[in-house]
Design a protein around this motif. Structure first.
Motif, PDB file in Angstrom:
ATOM      1  N   VAL A  70       0.793  -1.258   0.131  1.00  0.00           N
ATOM      2  CA  VAL A  70       0.038  -0.004   0.032  1.00  0.00           C
ATOM      3  C   VAL A  70       0.747   1.216   0.087  1.00  0.00           C
ATOM      4  O   VAL A  70       0.525   2.230  -0.732  1.00  0.00           O
ATOM      5  N   SER A  71       1.698   1.351   0.769  1.00  0.00           N
ATOM      6  CA  SER A  71       2.685   2.378   0.914  1.00  0.00           C
ATOM      7  C   SER A  71       3.712   2.508  -0.263  1.00  0.00           C
ATOM      8  O   SER A  71       3.973   3.686  -0.800  1.00  0.00           O
ATOM      9  N   GLY A  72       3.834   1.633  -1.082  1.00  0.00           N
ATOM     10  CA  GLY A  72       4.470   1.236  -2.225  1.00  0.00           C
ATOM     11  C   GLY A  72       3.886   2.363  -3.353  1.00  0.00           C
ATOM     12  O   GLY A  72       4.293   2.402  -4.548  1.00  0.00           O
ATOM     13  N   LEU A  73       2.464   2.386  -3.248  1.00  0.00           N
ATOM     14  CA  LEU A  73       1.706   3.173  -4.213  1.00  0.00           C
ATOM     15  C   LEU A  73       2.198   4.684  -4.331  1.00  0.00           C
ATOM     16  O   LEU A  73       2.090   5.376  -5.362  1.00  0.00           O
ATOM     17  N   ILE A  74       3.029   5.119  -3.453  1.00  0.00           N
ATOM     18  CA  ILE A  74       3.580   6.470  -3.612  1.00  0.00           C
ATOM     19  C   ILE A  74       4.579   6.578  -4.471  1.00  0.00           C
ATOM     20  O   ILE A  74       4.682   7.552  -5.209  1.00  0.00           O
ATOM     21  N   ILE A  75       5.239   5.474  -4.644  1.00  0.00           N
ATOM     22  CA  ILE A  75       6.547   5.566  -5.635  1.00  0.00           C
ATOM     23  C   ILE A  75       6.265   6.006  -7.035  1.00  0.00           C
ATOM     24  O   ILE A  75       6.733   6.919  -7.552  1.00  0.00           O
ATOM     25  N   PRO A  76       5.176   5.493  -7.864  1.00  0.00           N
ATOM     26  CA  PRO A  76       4.982   5.588  -9.160  1.00  0.00           C
ATOM     27  C   PRO A  76       4.435   7.235  -9.230  1.00  0.00           C
ATOM     28  O   PRO A  76       4.630   7.932 -10.227  1.00  0.00           O
ATOM     29  N   PHE A  77       3.589   7.674  -8.142  1.00  0.00           N
ATOM     30  CA  PHE A  77       3.038   8.718  -8.036  1.00  0.00           C
ATOM     31  C   PHE A  77       4.143   9.826  -8.007  1.00  0.00           C
ATOM     32  O   PHE A  77       4.144  10.805  -8.737  1.00  0.00           O
ATOM     33  N   TRP A  78       5.112   9.604  -7.169  1.00  0.00           N
ATOM     34  CA  TRP A  78       6.102  10.585  -7.285  1.00  0.00           C
ATOM     35  C   TRP A  78       7.112  10.462  -8.410  1.00  0.00           C
ATOM     36  O   TRP A  78       7.460  11.539  -8.580  1.00  0.00           O
ATOM     37  N   PHE A  82       7.312  14.190 -10.055  1.00  0.00           N
ATOM     38  CA  PHE A  82       8.786  14.701 -10.108  1.00  0.00           C
ATOM     39  C   PHE A  82       9.971  13.655 -10.878  1.00  0.00           C
ATOM     40  O   PHE A  82      10.615  13.351 -10.259  1.00  0.00           O
ATOM     41  N   PRO A  83       9.660  14.001 -12.097  1.00  0.00           N
ATOM     42  CA  PRO A  83      10.592  13.108 -12.913  1.00  0.00           C
ATOM     43  C   PRO A  83      12.033  13.392 -12.987  1.00  0.00           C
ATOM     44  O   PRO A  83      12.515  14.599 -12.672  1.00  0.00           O
ATOM     45  N   LEU A  84      13.078  12.519 -13.000  1.00  0.00           N
ATOM     46  CA  LEU A  84      14.370  12.597 -12.813  1.00  0.00           C
ATOM     47  C   LEU A  84      14.838  12.664 -14.358  1.00  0.00           C
ATOM     48  O   LEU A  84      14.582  11.851 -15.227  1.00  0.00           O
ATOM     49  N   SER A  85      16.058  13.698 -14.460  1.00  0.00           N
ATOM     50  CA  SER A  85      16.976  13.713 -15.561  1.00  0.00           C
ATOM     51  C   SER A  85      18.301  14.133 -15.205  1.00  0.00           C
ATOM     52  O   SER A  85      18.299  14.543 -13.985  1.00  0.00           O
ATOM     53  N   LEU A  86      19.257  13.924 -16.175  1.00  0.00           N
ATOM     54  CA  LEU A  86      20.555  14.442 -15.733  1.00  0.00           C
ATOM     55  C   LEU A  86      20.526  15.776 -15.499  1.00  0.00           C
ATOM     56  O   LEU A  86      21.509  16.521 -14.791  1.00  0.00           O
ATOM     57  N   SER A  87      19.695  16.700 -16.088  1.00  0.00           N
ATOM     58  CA  SER A  87      19.663  18.109 -15.883  1.00  0.00           C
ATOM     59  C   SER A  87      19.175  18.645 -14.555  1.00  0.00           C
ATOM     60  O   SER A  87      19.419  19.501 -13.991  1.00  0.00           O
ATOM     61  N   PRO A  94      15.642  17.090  -2.689  1.00  0.00           N
ATOM     62  CA  PRO A  94      14.542  17.334  -1.418  1.00  0.00           C
ATOM     63  C   PRO A  94      13.235  16.776  -1.783  1.00  0.00           C
ATOM     64  O   PRO A  94      12.631  16.175  -0.865  1.00  0.00           O
ATOM     65  N   HIS A  95      12.752  16.938  -2.730  1.00  0.00           N
ATOM     66  CA  HIS A  95      11.561  15.962  -3.200  1.00  0.00           C
ATOM     67  C   HIS A  95      11.707  14.515  -2.936  1.00  0.00           C
ATOM     68  O   HIS A  95      10.671  13.901  -2.328  1.00  0.00           O
ATOM     69  N   TYR A  96      12.651  13.849  -3.459  1.00  0.00           N
ATOM     70  CA  TYR A  96      12.754  12.592  -3.039  1.00  0.00           C
ATOM     71  C   TYR A  96      12.805  12.026  -1.810  1.00  0.00           C
ATOM     72  O   TYR A  96      12.751  11.191  -1.100  1.00  0.00           O
ATOM     73  N   ILE A  97      13.649  13.153  -0.828  1.00  0.00           N
ATOM     74  CA  ILE A  97      13.851  12.882   0.607  1.00  0.00           C
ATOM     75  C   ILE A  97      12.327  12.915   1.158  1.00  0.00           C
ATOM     76  O   ILE A  97      11.994  12.187   1.787  1.00  0.00           O
ATOM     77  N   GLU A  98      11.447  14.022   0.546  1.00  0.00           N
ATOM     78  CA  GLU A  98      10.291  14.065   1.165  1.00  0.00           C
ATOM     79  C   GLU A  98       9.373  12.955   0.712  1.00  0.00           C
ATOM     80  O   GLU A  98       8.675  12.290   1.716  1.00  0.00           O
ATOM     81  N   GLY A  99       9.369  12.281  -0.378  1.00  0.00           N
ATOM     82  CA  GLY A  99       9.015  10.975  -0.745  1.00  0.00           C
ATOM     83  C   GLY A  99       9.285   9.931   0.074  1.00  0.00           C
ATOM     84  O   GLY A  99       8.276   9.227   0.325  1.00  0.00           O
ATOM     85  N   ALA A 100      10.717   9.827   0.487  1.00  0.00           N
ATOM     86  CA  ALA A 100      10.977   8.740   1.160  1.00  0.00           C
ATOM     87  C   ALA A 100      10.244   8.930   2.710  1.00  0.00           C
ATOM     88  O   ALA A 100       9.881   7.744   3.349  1.00  0.00           O
ATOM     89  N   LEU A 101      10.306   9.888   3.013  1.00  0.00           N
ATOM     90  CA  LEU A 101       9.526  10.315   4.405  1.00  0.00           C
ATOM     91  C   LEU A 101       8.256   9.744   4.438  1.00  0.00           C
ATOM     92  O   LEU A 101       7.662   9.261   5.349  1.00  0.00           O
ATOM     93  N   ASN A 102       7.427  10.128   3.101  1.00  0.00           N
ATOM     94  CA  ASN A 102       6.183   9.723   3.165  1.00  0.00           C
ATOM     95  C   ASN A 102       5.974   8.377   3.019  1.00  0.00           C
ATOM     96  O   ASN A 102       5.028   7.948   3.716  1.00  0.00           O
ATOM     97  N   TYR A 103       6.694   7.797   2.386  1.00  0.00           N
ATOM     98  CA  TYR A 103       6.718   6.390   2.237  1.00  0.00           C
ATOM     99  C   TYR A 103       6.817   5.676   3.601  1.00  0.00           C
ATOM    100  O   TYR A 103       6.020   4.940   3.958  1.00  0.00           O
ATOM    101  N   TRP A 104       7.740   6.043   4.388  1.00  0.00           N
ATOM    102  CA  TRP A 104       7.873   5.549   5.745  1.00  0.00           C
ATOM    103  C   TRP A 104       6.879   5.928   6.778  1.00  0.00           C
ATOM    104  O   TRP A 104       6.350   4.784   7.494  1.00  0.00           O
TER     105      TRP A 104
END
Length: 111
Positions: A70-78, A82-87, A94-104
């Motif tokens: 259930v908490s894994g549903l956050i990952i595709p939404f995130w 907030f898509p990642l690219s080299l640029s 910070p967005h991915y740190i927030e996403g990890a905290l939301n997951y936990w």
């Protein structure tokens, strides 16, 4: 002229998401079986009895693994939000740190 030919791979993102979820569900189920049977064998080997017995232990394992899904549903939404690219990867940290905290947080609250 006939209708345009539809490819089986018309939306590769959706297909890769589906395949990813099948893989995640497979490994979470495998983890559930390994954790549950290991604990059950450990209890039998050490002659341990817990209130509720084996049924309560399996319920604990099942609910904890469902919380992971259930908490894994956050990952595709995130990843969509907030898509990642080299640029932009440095700005996205910070967005991915927030996403990890939301997951936990969600996984702890679901348990």
């Amino acid at each position: 002229m006939g209708p345009p030919h539809k490819s089986a791979h018309q939306n590769p993102d959706r297909e890769s998401d589906r395949i990813s979820w099948v893989i995640v569900i497979f490994f979470v189920t495998l983890s559930l079986l390994i954790e549950g049977t290991t604990t059950q064998m450990e209890w039998a080997r050490n002659n341990i009895w817990e209130p509720g017995g084996i049924r309560a232990q399996w319920m604990f394992e099942i609910t904890s693994h469902l919380a992971i899904l259930v908490s894994g549903l956050i990952i595709p939404f995130w990843l969509d939000r907030f898509p990642l690219s080299l640029s932009n990867w440095k700005r996205r940290i910070p967005h991915y740190i927030e996403g990890a905290l939301n997951y936990w947080m969600v996984s702890c609250l679901v348990l």
